[in-house]
Design a protein around this motif. Structure first.
Motif, PDB file in Angstrom:
ATOM      1  N   GLN A  50     -13.600 -29.106  14.351  1.00  0.00           N
ATOM      2  CA  GLN A  50     -12.944 -28.012  15.066  1.00  0.00           C
ATOM      3  C   GLN A  50     -11.520 -27.924  14.543  1.00  0.00           C
ATOM      4  N   GLY A  51     -11.202 -26.801  13.930  1.00  0.00           N
ATOM      5  CA  GLY A  51      -9.922 -26.655  13.261  1.00  0.00           C
ATOM      6  C   GLY A  51      -8.774 -26.379  14.200  1.00  0.00           C
ATOM      7  N   ALA A  52      -7.607 -26.218  13.615  1.00  0.00           N
ATOM      8  CA  ALA A  52      -6.395 -25.955  14.373  1.00  0.00           C
ATOM      9  C   ALA A  52      -6.313 -24.473  14.736  1.00  0.00           C
ATOM     10  N   SER A  53      -5.909 -24.218  15.957  1.00  0.00           N
ATOM     11  CA  SER A  53      -5.618 -22.857  16.409  1.00  0.00           C
ATOM     12  C   SER A  53      -4.133 -22.579  16.201  1.00  0.00           C
ATOM     13  N   GLU A  54      -3.717 -21.382  16.488  1.00  0.00           N
ATOM     14  CA  GLU A  54      -2.290 -21.049  16.398  1.00  0.00           C
ATOM     15  C   GLU A  54      -1.485 -21.918  17.359  1.00  0.00           C
ATOM     16  N   ALA A  55      -2.032 -22.168  18.558  1.00  0.00           N
ATOM     17  CA  ALA A  55      -1.338 -23.029  19.526  1.00  0.00           C
ATOM     18  C   ALA A  55      -1.240 -24.463  19.014  1.00  0.00           C
ATOM     19  N   ASP A  56      -2.266 -24.923  18.301  1.00  0.00           N
ATOM     20  CA  ASP A  56      -2.219 -26.267  17.722  1.00  0.00           C
ATOM     21  C   ASP A  56      -1.134 -26.366  16.645  1.00  0.00           C
ATOM     22  N   ILE A  57      -0.977 -25.301  15.859  1.00  0.00           N
ATOM     23  CA  ILE A  57       0.092 -25.285  14.861  1.00  0.00           C
ATOM     24  C   ILE A  57       1.451 -25.375  15.560  1.00  0.00           C
ATOM     25  N   ASP A  58       1.581 -24.682  16.677  1.00  0.00           N
ATOM     26  CA  ASP A  58       2.822 -24.789  17.465  1.00  0.00           C
ATOM     27  C   ASP A  58       3.102 -26.234  17.862  1.00  0.00           C
ATOM     28  N   LYS A  59       2.061 -26.949  18.293  1.00  0.00           N
ATOM     29  CA  LYS A  59       2.226 -28.357  18.692  1.00  0.00           C
ATOM     30  C   LYS A  59       2.677 -29.213  17.516  1.00  0.00           C
ATOM     31  N   GLY A 225      -3.601 -21.674   8.367  1.00  0.00           N
ATOM     32  CA  GLY A 225      -2.696 -21.451   7.243  1.00  0.00           C
ATOM     33  C   GLY A 225      -1.733 -20.310   7.508  1.00  0.00           C
ATOM     34  N   LYS A 226      -2.251 -19.218   8.031  1.00  0.00           N
ATOM     35  CA  LYS A 226      -1.412 -18.060   8.321  1.00  0.00           C
ATOM     36  C   LYS A 226      -0.379 -18.383   9.397  1.00  0.00           C
ATOM     37  N   ALA A 227      -0.800 -19.105  10.435  1.00  0.00           N
ATOM     38  CA  ALA A 227       0.134 -19.462  11.508  1.00  0.00           C
ATOM     39  C   ALA A 227       1.240 -20.361  10.987  1.00  0.00           C
ATOM     40  N   LEU A 228       0.900 -21.283  10.094  1.00  0.00           N
ATOM     41  CA  LEU A 228       1.900 -22.193   9.538  1.00  0.00           C
ATOM     42  C   LEU A 228       2.885 -21.439   8.645  1.00  0.00           C
ATOM     43  N   ALA A 229       2.361 -20.546   7.804  1.00  0.00           N
ATOM     44  CA  ALA A 229       3.222 -19.823   6.864  1.00  0.00           C
ATOM     45  C   ALA A 229       4.180 -18.872   7.564  1.00  0.00           C
ATOM     46  N   SER A 230       3.775 -18.329   8.695  1.00  0.00           N
ATOM     47  CA  SER A 230       4.614 -17.350   9.395  1.00  0.00           C
ATOM     48  C   SER A 230       5.430 -17.956  10.529  1.00  0.00           C
ATOM     49  N   HIS A 231       5.279 -19.256  10.785  1.00  0.00           N
ATOM     50  CA  HIS A 231       5.910 -19.876  11.955  1.00  0.00           C
ATOM     51  C   HIS A 231       7.432 -19.817  11.850  1.00  0.00           C
ATOM     52  N   MET A 232       8.061 -19.395  12.920  1.00  0.00           N
ATOM     53  CA  MET A 232       9.510 -19.193  12.910  1.00  0.00           C
ATOM     54  C   MET A 232      10.305 -20.499  12.919  1.00  0.00           C
ATOM     55  N   ASP A 233       9.667 -21.618  13.212  1.00  0.00           N
ATOM     56  CA  ASP A 233      10.390 -22.889  13.221  1.00  0.00           C
ATOM     57  C   ASP A 233      10.014 -23.774  12.031  1.00  0.00           C
TER      58      ASP A 233
END
Length: 496
Positions: A50-59, A225-233
């Protein structure tokens, strides 16, 4: 804490495979889409994750930020280097297992994974462990009333997205220099080959890294990948993969003008002059396209041969290909040279290009079809008499397929070599020293191999021109890519 799954590898090794996301030195359950990892040699399922979600990338990013602003930044540089060196020792200790894992979900031969990929990987960590306390600024003399100095400081939280062709080695190339410079990392492995990266999480915790310094988030590229590349932090994105995906990463990274390093595709030329050592040229140019099942960004997939030796080269190159084609098969067999393509999608893609080559009028000298009844194996394929307008010449195939053409003059060879949107690597075979250096200067490529192909070393920069990417990896150049300069001006005088 998520469960692990016991996996028995084809060479008899057994191990516990983590199945979650590695965040804050712990494995936790992912909340994103499920994806299945396959053994490309047998087409059998290995595991579903089960991969990472956008919320998981936030974590993961939040964990990396806490570590960067806390314990990791407070460590002395010598202690940071010692932790990185400890990782190198643990990788060397588990070298056989890590190589076996990469062979299992990637399909490359165990001999290559053990003898090349893992050897390079722990040496990369050792190299950068030694640089951690040697990242230095400068003082700049401007006059008697002013002192100016420059600090080289870490960028912060680094998002890293690695490909499937060298799963563990690409992890080493990305993580080691980032840590040496004092950054923290959120790494997303390719969904086809995430297993060795997840196992690496165990080594990070065992080495004693503070929580959050290294985080590993497998998942789908379009989500994680998309969530990580666009993450503001996230302060930097480092990506290795196709040019098309690199362009998408670059767009996403514009969200906060992230620092970026992109190592993208290639369609590298190999020029063989008539004064070359022909046997050496055949050996190196064959390896330059057929090694690692052709799944190498620097593959010399366009071979340009001087017309006076063209037929002789084709004869020798085809003979070598036939000899090594007998060593296609089980990646864990000690004599295997070529394993399967990494996935069904890649298998179908390469076969599609082969069909395109047949339709285009290129002369098929060898291969041109799948190999065997099971697994994603493809016959090493040689097309001769190719022209620059053919799709198999213009586009990156990323498989064991070579396009060979002829040239008459040095100027024609250089023009043909540079007639591409890519510029990652190039090779030149000649016994004339002056010609070698002259041609190397005129080739539009970030790396030029003279009388060899596919060379790299962790102390030498790796990267390309044009659509092959932005920035450099390895050596001092990677340290520059993971630091930023801060100028400090001090007034020593009394003037207003």
């Amino acid at each position: 804490m998520t469960a692990s799954v016991k996996i028995s590898l084809p060479n008899g090794l057994n191990y516990d495979q983590p199945t979650g996301l590695f965040i804050d030195n712990k494995f936790i359950a992912g909340n994103g889409e499920k994806f299945t990892v396959y053994n490309p040699a047998t087409e059998e399922e290995i595991i579903t994750l089960q991969g990472a979600s956008e919320a998981d990338i936030d974590k993961a990013v939040a964990a990396a930020r806490r570590a960067f602003e806390g314990e990791w930044s407070e460590l002395e540089t010598k202690d940071r280097g010692a932790l990185i060196y400890k990782l190198a020792e643990l990788i060397e200790r588990d070298r056989k297992l890590l190589a076996s894992i990469d062979s299992f979900d990637n399909g490359k031969s165990f001999a290559d994974a053990y003898g090349l990929d893992l050897l390079e990987s722990y040496n990369v960590f050792r190299y950068y462990a030694g640089t951690a306390d040697k990242i230095m600024g400068k003082t700049i003399e401007t006059g008697p009333t002013k002192l100016a100095y420059v600090l080289q400081e870490p960028l912060g939280v680094c998002g890293q997205i690695i490909p499937w062709n060298y799963p563990f080695m690409m992890l080493a190339w990305k993580i080691a220099p980032a840590l040496a410079c004092g950054n923290t990392v959120v790494l997303k492995p390719a969904e086809q080959t995430p297993l060795s990266a997840l196992y690496f999480g165990n080594l990070v915790a065992e080495a004693g890294f503070p929580p959050g310094v290294v985080n590993i988030v497998p998942g789908l590229g379009g989500v994680a990948g998309k969530a990580l590349a666009s993450h503001m932090d996230v302060d930097k994105i480092a990506f290795t993969g196709s040019t098309a995906t690199g362009k998408a990463i670059m767009k996403s990274a514009a969200s906060n003008l992230k620092n970026i390093t992109l190592e993208c595709g290639g369609k590298s030329p190999c020029i063989i002059f008539d004064d070359a050592d022909l046997d050496q040229a055949v050996k190196w140019s064959h390896g330059g396209i057929m090694d690692n099942m052709g799944q190498v960004c620097t593959s010399t997939s366009r071979i340009c041969v001087q017309d006076t030796i063209y037929d002789k080269f084709l004869e020798k190159f085809t003979q070598r290909t036939k000899e090594l084609a007998s060593k296609i098969g089980d990646p864990f067999h000690e004599d295997t040279y070529q394993g399967p393509q990494v996935s069904k999608a890649q298998f179908d893609r390469v076969l599609g290009y082969i069909e395109e080559g047949k339709k285009s009028g290129a002369r098929l000298l060898h291969g041109g079809a799948k190999h065997g009844d099971k697994g994603y194996f493809i016959q090493p394929t040689i097309f001769a008499d190719t022209t620059e307008d053919m799709k198999i010449v213009k586009e990156e195939i990323f498989g064991p397929v070579v396009a060979i053409s002829k040239f008459s003059t040095e100027a024609e060879a250089i023009a043909k070599a540079n007639d591409t949107s890519y510029g990652l690597a190039a090779a030149v075979f000649t016994q004339r020293v002056a010609r070698a250096h002259k041609v190397a200067r005129k080739l539009q490529a970030g790396m030029v191999f003279i009388n060899s192909s596919g060379d790299s070393h962790f102390g030498i920069p790796f990267g390309g021109y044009k659509s092959s990417g932005i920035g450099r990896e390895l050596g001092q150049y990677a340290l520059d890519a993971y630091t930023q300069s801060k100028a400090v001006h001090i007034n020593l005088g009394t003037e207003l």
